[in-house]
Design an enzyme around this catalytic site. Structure first.
Site, PDB file in Angstrom:
ATOM      1  N   GLU A  79      29.656  87.626  28.868  1.00 38.34           N
ATOM      2  CA  GLU A  79      29.328  88.171  27.376  1.00 38.34           C
ATOM      3  C   GLU A  79      28.178  87.822  26.791  1.00 38.34           C
ATOM      4  OE1 GLU A  79      33.975  88.331  25.871  1.00 38.34           O
ATOM      5  OE2 GLU A  79      33.081  86.180  25.600  1.00 38.34           O
TER       6      GLU A  79
ATOM      7  N   CYS B 107      29.927  79.917  18.465  1.00 38.72           N
ATOM      8  CA  CYS B 107      29.760  78.988  19.620  1.00 38.72           C
ATOM      9  C   CYS B 107      30.946  78.523  20.052  1.00 38.72           C
ATOM     10  CB  CYS B 107      29.111  77.925  18.627  1.00 38.72           C
ATOM     11  SG  CYS B 107      28.456  76.410  19.381  1.00 38.72           S
TER      12      CYS B 107
ATOM     13  N   CYS C 182      34.813  73.852  24.790  1.00 39.17           N
ATOM     14  CA  CYS C 182      34.315  75.172  25.232  1.00 39.17           C
ATOM     15  C   CYS C 182      35.005  76.098  26.084  1.00 39.17           C
ATOM     16  CB  CYS C 182      32.914  74.899  25.691  1.00 39.17           C
ATOM     17  SG  CYS C 182      31.925  76.381  26.233  1.00 39.17           S
TER      18      CYS C 182
ATOM     19  N   CYS D 207      22.117  86.371  21.863  1.00 39.50           N
ATOM     20  CA  CYS D 207      22.762  85.017  22.400  1.00 39.50           C
ATOM     21  C   CYS D 207      23.037  85.589  24.120  1.00 39.50           C
ATOM     22  CB  CYS D 207      23.905  84.528  21.776  1.00 39.50           C
ATOM     23  SG  CYS D 207      24.757  83.150  22.628  1.00 39.50           S
TER      24      CYS D 207
ATOM     25  N   CYS E  82      30.878  78.413  33.891  1.00 40.58           N
ATOM     26  CA  CYS E  82      30.142  77.249  33.733  1.00 40.58           C
ATOM     27  C   CYS E  82      30.795  75.972  34.385  1.00 40.58           C
ATOM     28  CB  CYS E  82      29.962  76.965  32.414  1.00 40.58           C
ATOM     29  SG  CYS E  82      28.951  75.307  32.005  1.00 40.58           S
TER      30      CYS E  82
ATOM     31  N   CYS F 237      32.778  71.361  29.458  1.00 40.38           N
ATOM     32  CA  CYS F 237      32.931  70.718  28.091  1.00 40.38           C
ATOM     33  C   CYS F 237      34.172  71.035  27.617  1.00 40.38           C
ATOM     34  CB  CYS F 237      31.708  71.288  27.290  1.00 40.38           C
ATOM     35  SG  CYS F 237      30.098  70.634  27.857  1.00 40.38           S
TER      36      CYS F 237
END
Length: 385
Positions: free
Chosen positions: A121, A372, A153, A139, A146, A150
């Protein structure tokens, strides 16, 4: 069958990624040729065996990087025979638009399908200005998934798939530009933030190449100072970034002011503890004299107390940093709460009382899960705009 626990699997992924960012012996797997990941001289060298003149490299580069064409057939000043041969070679691989959503505030989220089926994305954030030219920020994602896991996230919850190529990173801007210029021929992206899916410093070489392509004077020609790369604290990457001969900005995703809390929410802290990360950031500042940006996601009842603010301020005493407070965004299945406005304002006031240059960051695209921590590269459960 020996099934690994999620924490063990994440640790294995992190160890694998650690090897990729060490300055010595970094290995890059051979990537398929994609013209959008090449500089003019590299395109020219690719065409030399075909008997093409050197200037073809610059010619094709401008079509791809400046005019953002998606088809070889659009390169109308190339000889027809060359266009046919380039098309047959399959060296132009635009991203496949899977879904496009528009938020109430004008933020746009693009879901792309890559050639191997992976999904990523990107987010387009237009900022209208009365006195100066508009700012248009994209962005960017640097990985499919990933490995850092985290806890707050959405991307980290889906695991790591692979690094993006430089062409796939650049392609996010080029393909957005291509779509927007259908209605606005003068559309141009002005700013870039490497804050999408993935950890940029675990894909350092491709991120570095992408920055070179973005800033090339014959391409998008985006100013270096208008580019920001964010890291969760990959120390070798921070040191390497500090040695670059450029003016690209660095942002640190911090989110906690002590090791215990940071490790709980960001497992990467076990590999690169807070003291090491801050030492690397100080080395960056001493070498570059460029102000560090710090991102801090505020979670209600977790890291939003006044004592947290004081501890955070003490970490950067005497540093010329800019701190962005980000009230955490809703992510399904995570179980953290966004703090109310009043405690957020108190936290901000306490930071400023201790001399920290801090703001509450304007959040964009929350209603389309483009803010975010919300990017997840998934096709299910979304409605097309």
């Amino acid at each position: 069958m020996n099934v690994k626990e999620p924490a063990e699997e994440a640790a294995i992924q992190l160890r694998t990624e650690r090897q990729r960012i060490e300055p010595e012996g970094e290995e890059q797997s051979e990537q398929p040729t994609d013209l959008r990941g090449l500089f003019p001289e590299e395109i020219a060298a690719l065409l030399t065996p075909w008997g093409q003149p050197t200037f073809r490299g610059k010619q094709i580069f401008k079509w791809l990087q400046n005019r953002a064409v998606r088809e070889v057939a659009e390169m109308t000043d190339l000889p027809q025979a060359l266009r046919v041969r380039l098309g047959e070679a399959g060296w132009l691989k635009p991203l496949a638009p899977e879904r496009h959503r528009v938020a109430r505030d004008g933020t746009e989220k693009y879901l792309w399908r890559l050639a191997d089926g992976e999904l990523i994305e990107s987010v387009l954030m237009p900022y209208r200005r009365a006195q100066t030219r508009d700012r248009v920020t994209v962005c960017l994602s640097t990985q499919a998934g990933c490995p850092l896991s985290c806890r707050f996230c959405a991307t980290g919850r889906q695991g790591f798939r692979r690094n993006l190529t430089a062409a796939e990173i650049v392609g996010q801007v080029l393909d957005i530009t291509h779509e927007k210029r259908k209605d606005d021929p003068d559309f141009k992206v002005t700013n870039l933030v490497f804050m999408g899916m993935g950890e940029p410093f675990l894909n350092y070489d491709n991120v570095r190449r992408a920055i070179g392509l973005f800033t090339h004077p014959e391409g998008q020609a985006i100013g270096q100072r208008r580019i920001t790369v964010s890291t969760a604290g990959i120390v070798p990457g921070i040191d390497r970034f500090a040695d670059e001969d450029w003016e690209v900005n660095l942002a640190l995703s911090l989110h906690a002011a002590d090791d215990k809390q940071r490790s709980e929410w960001m497992p990467v802290n076990d590999r690169f503890p807070l003291a090491q990360v801050l030492e690397a950031c100080r080395r960056y500042w001493e070498k570059t004299r460029r102000r560090l940006s710090v991102e801090y996601a505020l979670m209600a009842g977790v890291n939003d107390r006044l004592e947290d603010a004081r501890r955070l301020a003490s970490l950067f005493k005497g540093w010329p940093i800019h701190l962005n407070l980000i009230p955490v965004n809703a992510v399904a299945g995570i179980g953290v709460r966004r703090p109310e406005r009043e405690p957020t304002e108190r936290f901000l006031a306490e930071l400023r009382r201790w001399g920290v240059d801090a703001v509450i960051r304007e959040e964009r695209g929350q209603d389309i899960e483009a803010a975010c921590g919300q990017l997840r590269g998934a096709a299910k459960g979304e409605e097309e705009a």
